[in-house]
Every structure is written in C-alpha cells, then in structure tokens.
Design a protein around this motif. Structure first.
Motif, PDB file in Angstrom:
ATOM      1  N   GLN A 101       0.800  -1.249   0.192  1.00  0.00           N
ATOM      2  CA  GLN A 101       0.054  -0.014   0.073  1.00  0.00           C
ATOM      3  C   GLN A 101       0.894   1.165   0.009  1.00  0.00           C
ATOM      4  O   GLN A 101       0.118   2.219   0.138  1.00  0.00           O
ATOM      5  N   SER A 102       2.143   1.137  -0.084  1.00  0.00           N
ATOM      6  CA  SER A 102       2.813   2.193   0.000  1.00  0.00           C
ATOM      7  C   SER A 102       2.588   2.915  -1.540  1.00  0.00           C
ATOM      8  O   SER A 102       2.103   2.807  -2.336  1.00  0.00           O
ATOM      9  N   ALA A 103       2.806   4.421  -1.118  1.00  0.00           N
ATOM     10  CA  ALA A 103       2.490   5.361  -2.321  1.00  0.00           C
ATOM     11  C   ALA A 103       3.930   5.621  -3.005  1.00  0.00           C
ATOM     12  O   ALA A 103       4.851   5.763  -2.593  1.00  0.00           O
ATOM     13  N   VAL A 104       3.929   5.313  -4.550  1.00  0.00           N
ATOM     14  CA  VAL A 104       4.983   5.544  -5.490  1.00  0.00           C
ATOM     15  C   VAL A 104       4.679   6.851  -6.115  1.00  0.00           C
ATOM     16  O   VAL A 104       3.723   6.780  -7.098  1.00  0.00           O
ATOM     17  N   CYS A 123      -0.142  12.470  -3.301  1.00  0.00           N
ATOM     18  CA  CYS A 123      -0.112  11.228  -2.322  1.00  0.00           C
ATOM     19  C   CYS A 123      -1.592  11.129  -1.773  1.00  0.00           C
ATOM     20  O   CYS A 123      -1.882   9.943  -1.616  1.00  0.00           O
ATOM     21  N   GLY A 124      -2.256  12.102  -1.445  1.00  0.00           N
ATOM     22  CA  GLY A 124      -3.625  11.851  -0.695  1.00  0.00           C
ATOM     23  C   GLY A 124      -4.629  11.153  -1.962  1.00  0.00           C
ATOM     24  O   GLY A 124      -5.300  10.439  -1.307  1.00  0.00           O
ATOM     25  N   ALA A 125      -4.332  11.657  -2.945  1.00  0.00           N
ATOM     26  CA  ALA A 125      -5.293  11.036  -3.925  1.00  0.00           C
ATOM     27  C   ALA A 125      -4.911   9.520  -4.317  1.00  0.00           C
ATOM     28  O   ALA A 125      -5.782   8.795  -5.087  1.00  0.00           O
ATOM     29  N   THR A 126      -3.991   9.073  -3.886  1.00  0.00           N
ATOM     30  CA  THR A 126      -3.487   7.698  -4.507  1.00  0.00           C
ATOM     31  C   THR A 126      -4.066   6.537  -3.510  1.00  0.00           C
ATOM     32  O   THR A 126      -4.087   5.447  -3.846  1.00  0.00           O
ATOM     33  N   ILE A 127      -4.619   7.086  -2.395  1.00  0.00           N
ATOM     34  CA  ILE A 127      -5.345   6.151  -1.462  1.00  0.00           C
ATOM     35  C   ILE A 127      -6.426   5.264  -1.908  1.00  0.00           C
ATOM     36  O   ILE A 127      -6.326   3.963  -1.604  1.00  0.00           O
ATOM     37  N   ASN A 128      -7.424   6.050  -2.438  1.00  0.00           N
ATOM     38  CA  ASN A 128      -8.509   5.260  -2.899  1.00  0.00           C
ATOM     39  C   ASN A 128      -8.921   5.232  -4.276  1.00  0.00           C
ATOM     40  O   ASN A 128      -9.847   4.979  -4.790  1.00  0.00           O
ATOM     41  N   THR A 129      -7.472   5.407  -5.112  1.00  0.00           N
ATOM     42  CA  THR A 129      -7.859   5.460  -6.325  1.00  0.00           C
ATOM     43  C   THR A 129      -6.869   4.452  -6.954  1.00  0.00           C
ATOM     44  O   THR A 129      -5.939   3.856  -6.494  1.00  0.00           O
ATOM     45  N   ASP A 130      -7.041   4.237  -8.383  1.00  0.00           N
ATOM     46  CA  ASP A 130      -6.053   3.774  -9.248  1.00  0.00           C
ATOM     47  C   ASP A 130      -4.802   4.492  -9.478  1.00  0.00           C
ATOM     48  O   ASP A 130      -3.860   3.934  -9.946  1.00  0.00           O
ATOM     49  N   GLY A 131      -4.682   5.848  -9.144  1.00  0.00           N
ATOM     50  CA  GLY A 131      -3.668   6.487  -9.181  1.00  0.00           C
ATOM     51  C   GLY A 131      -4.240   8.158  -9.425  1.00  0.00           C
ATOM     52  O   GLY A 131      -5.115   8.425  -9.470  1.00  0.00           O
ATOM     53  N   GLY A 168       1.474   9.505  -9.125  1.00  0.00           N
ATOM     54  CA  GLY A 168       1.083   8.843  -8.060  1.00  0.00           C
ATOM     55  C   GLY A 168       0.523   7.463  -8.009  1.00  0.00           C
ATOM     56  O   GLY A 168      -0.580   7.593  -8.553  1.00  0.00           O
ATOM     57  N   PHE A 169       0.833   6.315  -7.501  1.00  0.00           N
ATOM     58  CA  PHE A 169       0.055   5.126  -7.630  1.00  0.00           C
ATOM     59  C   PHE A 169       0.517   4.246  -6.313  1.00  0.00           C
ATOM     60  O   PHE A 169       1.496   4.541  -5.916  1.00  0.00           O
ATOM     61  N   THR A 170      -0.387   3.291  -5.757  1.00  0.00           N
ATOM     62  CA  THR A 170      -0.080   2.089  -4.877  1.00  0.00           C
ATOM     63  C   THR A 170       0.917   1.431  -5.569  1.00  0.00           C
ATOM     64  O   THR A 170       0.949   1.052  -6.685  1.00  0.00           O
ATOM     65  N   LEU A 171       1.812   0.850  -4.614  1.00  0.00           N
ATOM     66  CA  LEU A 171       2.965   0.008  -5.079  1.00  0.00           C
ATOM     67  C   LEU A 171       2.523  -1.438  -5.720  1.00  0.00           C
ATOM     68  O   LEU A 171       3.032  -1.723  -6.941  1.00  0.00           O
ATOM     69  N   TRP A 172       1.289  -1.927  -5.194  1.00  0.00           N
ATOM     70  CA  TRP A 172       0.959  -3.057  -5.593  1.00  0.00           C
ATOM     71  C   TRP A 172       0.564  -3.183  -7.093  1.00  0.00           C
ATOM     72  O   TRP A 172       0.651  -3.735  -7.968  1.00  0.00           O
ATOM     73  N   ARG A 173      -0.314  -1.793  -7.138  1.00  0.00           N
ATOM     74  CA  ARG A 173      -0.802  -1.599  -8.489  1.00  0.00           C
ATOM     75  C   ARG A 173       0.313  -1.230  -9.622  1.00  0.00           C
ATOM     76  O   ARG A 173       0.187  -1.884 -10.801  1.00  0.00           O
ATOM     77  N   LEU A 174       1.173  -0.588  -9.057  1.00  0.00           N
ATOM     78  CA  LEU A 174       2.413  -0.224 -10.172  1.00  0.00           C
ATOM     79  C   LEU A 174       3.278  -1.377 -10.428  1.00  0.00           C
ATOM     80  O   LEU A 174       3.538  -1.455 -11.703  1.00  0.00           O
ATOM     81  N   ARG A 175       3.577  -2.311  -9.504  1.00  0.00           N
ATOM     82  CA  ARG A 175       4.233  -3.409  -9.943  1.00  0.00           C
ATOM     83  C   ARG A 175       3.414  -4.169 -10.876  1.00  0.00           C
ATOM     84  O   ARG A 175       3.822  -4.961 -11.592  1.00  0.00           O
ATOM     85  N   GLN A 176       2.331  -4.472 -10.535  1.00  0.00           N
ATOM     86  CA  GLN A 176       1.333  -5.284 -11.586  1.00  0.00           C
ATOM     87  C   GLN A 176       1.337  -4.569 -13.028  1.00  0.00           C
ATOM     88  O   GLN A 176       1.478  -5.502 -14.075  1.00  0.00           O
ATOM     89  N   ALA A 177       1.471  -3.272 -13.084  1.00  0.00           N
ATOM     90  CA  ALA A 177       1.132  -2.749 -14.279  1.00  0.00           C
ATOM     91  C   ALA A 177       2.519  -3.007 -15.083  1.00  0.00           C
ATOM     92  O   ALA A 177       2.483  -3.329 -16.235  1.00  0.00           O
ATOM     93  N   TYR A 178       3.522  -2.454 -14.186  1.00  0.00           N
ATOM     94  CA  TYR A 178       4.921  -2.558 -15.006  1.00  0.00           C
ATOM     95  C   TYR A 178       5.363  -4.139 -15.242  1.00  0.00           C
ATOM     96  O   TYR A 178       6.496  -4.308 -15.658  1.00  0.00           O
ATOM     97  N   SER A 179       4.572  -4.980 -14.942  1.00  0.00           N
ATOM     98  CA  SER A 179       4.672  -6.547 -15.138  1.00  0.00           C
ATOM     99  C   SER A 179       4.449  -6.649 -16.834  1.00  0.00           C
ATOM    100  O   SER A 179       4.717  -7.727 -17.250  1.00  0.00           O
TER     101      SER A 179
END
Length: 232
Positions: A101-104, A123-131, A168-179
């Motif tokens: 859930q880290s913000a990147v 940073c604030g807007a990354t919490i409950n969105t896809d980015g 900005g994005f959450t870490l898990w989403r970003l890792r999935q996208a960059y796979s």
C-alpha cells in the motif's frame, strides 16, 4: 501512514535541448537542474525515500557534480533505453518487502520547480484510487488535425488538461502494471496503468509553475519564477 517512494526519472539524453550535456545536468540558478528537483521533493516529503534514475553513461558526471556542489545524492539506479524501462528499473529498487500500500510517486528530473502542495495532493489522492495525476487547464486555443495532417477544426479547450508529474500510484498496482511487456503506446505511467486495467485515475490540481525544462529558454523562465518566489 504508508511509506512514500519517489522515483526521479533523469536518464534522458536531452537531444531536443541542444546542449552537449543532458538538460537535467545543465545549470539553473547556479546548480544543476536535477539538484533543484531533488531538494524540492525532499522539502515536500521529508520522510520519503528518493530513487534517482540516471543513465549509466552519466554516473561519473553525477558523482563529480555532487562533489563539486557538496550535494548528497539519493540512491541511484541505472536508466534504460526508454522512459518505461527507466521507471521499471526504479521500481525494482523498492524493497521486495515494502508495504504493497506504499505510495509511489514518479517525477521528471527536468521538472525542478515541483511544489509541496502538488506533492501532497498527489499522495492524498492515491489512497482510494488507481492513481493520481496533477494537471492544469490549457490556456492556448486548440485545433484537432484531420488524418491528412492539413485540415483542422477547433476544439473546446475547457475539455482538456495539460498533464504534469509527479504521478502517484500504490505500489502493488504499479508493480502489476509494469509486469506487462512494453508497448509504444506507453507515453506515461498512467497509460501503463490503464493497459493493466487500472483506469480509475483521478486528476488533482497541478501548478502552472511546475514546468518541464525542454529547451534553454525554459531555464531562463524557471530562474525568473525562482527569483519571484524568493522576493515574495
């Protein structure tokens, strides 16, 4: 509060800039452009971990500049042939056990005037969105070219926004996208996210002063903005 990582992409050659050295290392206000970028991000988010992505061919130049200006560099990683590859390399430098859930935040090294308010909104807007993407209204009139590239028609500029960074994005989403494998349609991080199905990306208010250094005149504009801010 989840950790924040900021990937600063500064691996470009700056071929359009017309200088013998990449634009991010050109002087602005007496110091290299990217040093202003790093300092402003450090002030904006003191607890964030910064990752600087630079070209392997520029590592020696960067070390020399840091010694010359007494500057403490963030951790550096090697950039790639494309911005997508550079971001992917920066992402891989984030510890494997970091909170998903880290913000990147991903920021252009050549945007040296990034401000704390913009960073906070992203940073604030990354919490409950896809980015989250900072954006500003378009001030120029716009026209859409036809397929022939000759004819054009006016469009309503109120329906458009100019996109900035950091995105900005959450870490898990970003890792999935960059796979995903690379595609030429990946023009920014949001386009990579959308391809992975993360389309709930919100726009937050950017800052017109958060300009990107693209040509030598932009450095003069940035210096003028810095001077005006100092006098305010």
């Amino acid at each position: 509060m989840f950790p924040v990582y900021i990937i600063i992409v500064a691996a470009g050659s700056g071929s359009r800039f017309g200088s013998d050295i990449p634009k991010q290392f050109c002087l602005m206000g007496g110091r290299p452009v990217v040093m202003h970028t790093i300092d402003n991000l450090r002030r904006a988010r003191p607890g964030a971990e910064l990752i600087l992505v630079i070209s392997p061919s520029e590592e020696e130049r960067w070390r020399t500049l840091c010694l010359e200006y007494g500057f403490e560099s963030p951790r550096t990683v090697n950039g790639g042939k494309t911005r997508w590859e550079s971001v992917k390399n920066g992402l891989s430098a984030i510890p494997a056990d970091a909170s998903p859930q880290s913000a990147v935040l991903i920021h252009d090294g050549a945007r040296p005037l990034v401000d704390a308010a913009t960073v906070s909104r992203v940073c604030g807007a990354t919490i409950n969105t896809d980015g989250a993407i900072p954006a500003v209204p378009v001030s120029d009139s716009l026209r859409r070219l036809d397929e022939d590239g000759v004819r054009s028609e006016p469009v309503d500029r109120a329906a458009f926004r100019a996109v900035q960074t950091p995105q900005g994005f959450t870490l898990w989403r970003l890792r999935q996208a960059y796979s995903l494998p690379y595609q030429e349609s990946f023009t920014d991080d949001a386009s990579v996210m959308a391809e992975a199905g993360f389309e709930n990306i919100t726009l937050v208010a950017g800052n017109p002063d958060n300009i990107k250094i693209t040509n030598p005149r932009d450095i003069l504009i940035a210096e003028a903005i810095m001077s005006a801010d100092a006098e305010a």
